[in-house]
Structures are given as structure tokens and as C-alpha cells.
Design a protein around this motif. Structure first.
Motif, PDB file in Angstrom:
ATOM      1  N   LYS A   4      86.374  49.549   2.919  1.00 17.80           N
ATOM      2  CA  LYS A   4      86.680  48.337   3.876  1.00 17.80           C
ATOM      3  C   LYS A   4      85.839  47.086   3.406  1.00 17.80           C
ATOM      4  N   LYS A   6      82.912  44.364   4.276  1.00 17.12           N
ATOM      5  CA  LYS A   6      82.000  44.405   5.292  1.00 17.12           C
ATOM      6  C   LYS A   6      82.084  43.160   6.021  1.00 17.12           C
ATOM      7  N   GLN A   7      81.913  43.088   7.470  1.00 19.96           N
ATOM      8  CA  GLN A   7      82.057  42.220   8.281  1.00 19.96           C
ATOM      9  C   GLN A   7      80.749  41.583   8.569  1.00 19.96           C
ATOM     10  N   HIS A  52      75.378  49.336  14.605  1.00 17.37           N
ATOM     11  CA  HIS A  52      76.480  49.964  14.903  1.00 17.37           C
ATOM     12  C   HIS A  52      76.483  51.048  15.805  1.00 17.37           C
ATOM     13  N   ASP A  56      80.440  52.447  11.084  1.00 14.56           N
ATOM     14  CA  ASP A  56      81.741  51.598  11.001  1.00 14.56           C
ATOM     15  C   ASP A  56      82.543  52.564   9.805  1.00 14.56           C
ATOM     16  N   LYS A  57      82.136  53.471   9.072  1.00 16.29           N
ATOM     17  CA  LYS A  57      82.981  54.459   8.450  1.00 16.29           C
ATOM     18  C   LYS A  57      83.785  55.179   9.215  1.00 16.29           C
ATOM     19  N   ASP A  62      90.353  48.286  10.697  1.00 17.01           N
ATOM     20  CA  ASP A  62      89.392  47.126  10.875  1.00 17.01           C
ATOM     21  C   ASP A  62      89.391  46.801  12.419  1.00 17.01           C
ATOM     22  N   LEU A  65      84.156  42.932  15.128  1.00 12.70           N
ATOM     23  CA  LEU A  65      83.093  43.116  15.670  1.00 12.70           C
ATOM     24  C   LEU A  65      82.830  42.271  16.985  1.00 12.70           C
ATOM     25  N   TYR A  69      80.358  46.846  20.265  1.00  9.03           N
ATOM     26  CA  TYR A  69      80.246  47.903  19.177  1.00  9.03           C
ATOM     27  C   TYR A  69      78.838  47.873  18.508  1.00  9.03           C
TER      28      TYR A  69
END
Length: 103
Positions: A4, A6-7, A52, A56-57, A62, A65, A69
């Protein structure tokens, strides 16, 4: 399986996290996860990172954020937390006072 994207955590979101969990107007405080390292709210390279709460994993899709969280931490705690939840991280390291505060 694909990775995914990264945000990024925006400065506004960092400020919101700081204000909610540390306090409005406070310039510095001890890391709420270890209680040892001083973190600062506005300085660059201040040691303040947004960890986090759940890695996140573990999310299959998605999720945007938000401050719900993320939790303030120092660089060391954030890096040590890796793929664990903050709750597991604190429990394994026997940081019960901090765990009670997070809960």
C-alpha cells in the motif's frame, strides 16, 4: 501481494494529535509511551512522531489517517513499535502506567 502507498502525516494533523493527547499550548513534554525522551511540538527534528495505534499493515483497505488512529511518540518508541499495536508494545515492555493512560 502489493504494498500500500504510504500516507503522509500533514503538519495540521500533527498539530491536532499534539493538541489532543499532549495539550494545547504545551511546547514540549516527555514521550507518552516511554516517559524518558523529551519531544517538542513545533521544532523540526523535534523527536515527535505520530505512531499508529494499530500498525498500518493490519488494515486490509486504505483508511484515511485521523487523530483516532495516531498517537504521539518519540522516534525510538515509534521505530520499536514496528508491526505491533501500541497496546502490545507497552504490555510486552511492562509499561503499565503508560498502558493505563493510553487505554
Amino acid at each position: 501481494m502489493f504494498k500500500k502507498p504510504k500516507q503522509n502525516i500533514t503538519p495540521a494533523l500533527r498539530r491536532q494529535i499534539w493538541d489532543i493527547y499532549i495539550g494545547i499550548g504545551k511546547k514540549s513534554d516527555l514521550c507518552p509511551l516511554c516517559g524518558l525522551k523529551t519531544i517538542h511540538s513545533t521544532q523540526k527534528n523535534s523527536g515527535f512522531e505520530a505512531a499508529h495505534i494499530v500498525a498500518d499493515k493490519w488494515f486490509t483497505q486504505d483508511i484515511p489517517l485521523t487523530c483516532l488512529y495516531l498517537y504521539p511518540s518519540c522516534e525510538i518508541c515509534n521505530n520499536e513499535c514496528q508491526d505491533h499495536t501500541i497496546f502490545d508494545f507497552l504490555f510486552v515492555r511492562n509499561r503499565m502506567r503508560q498502558l493505563k493512560h493510553v487505554i
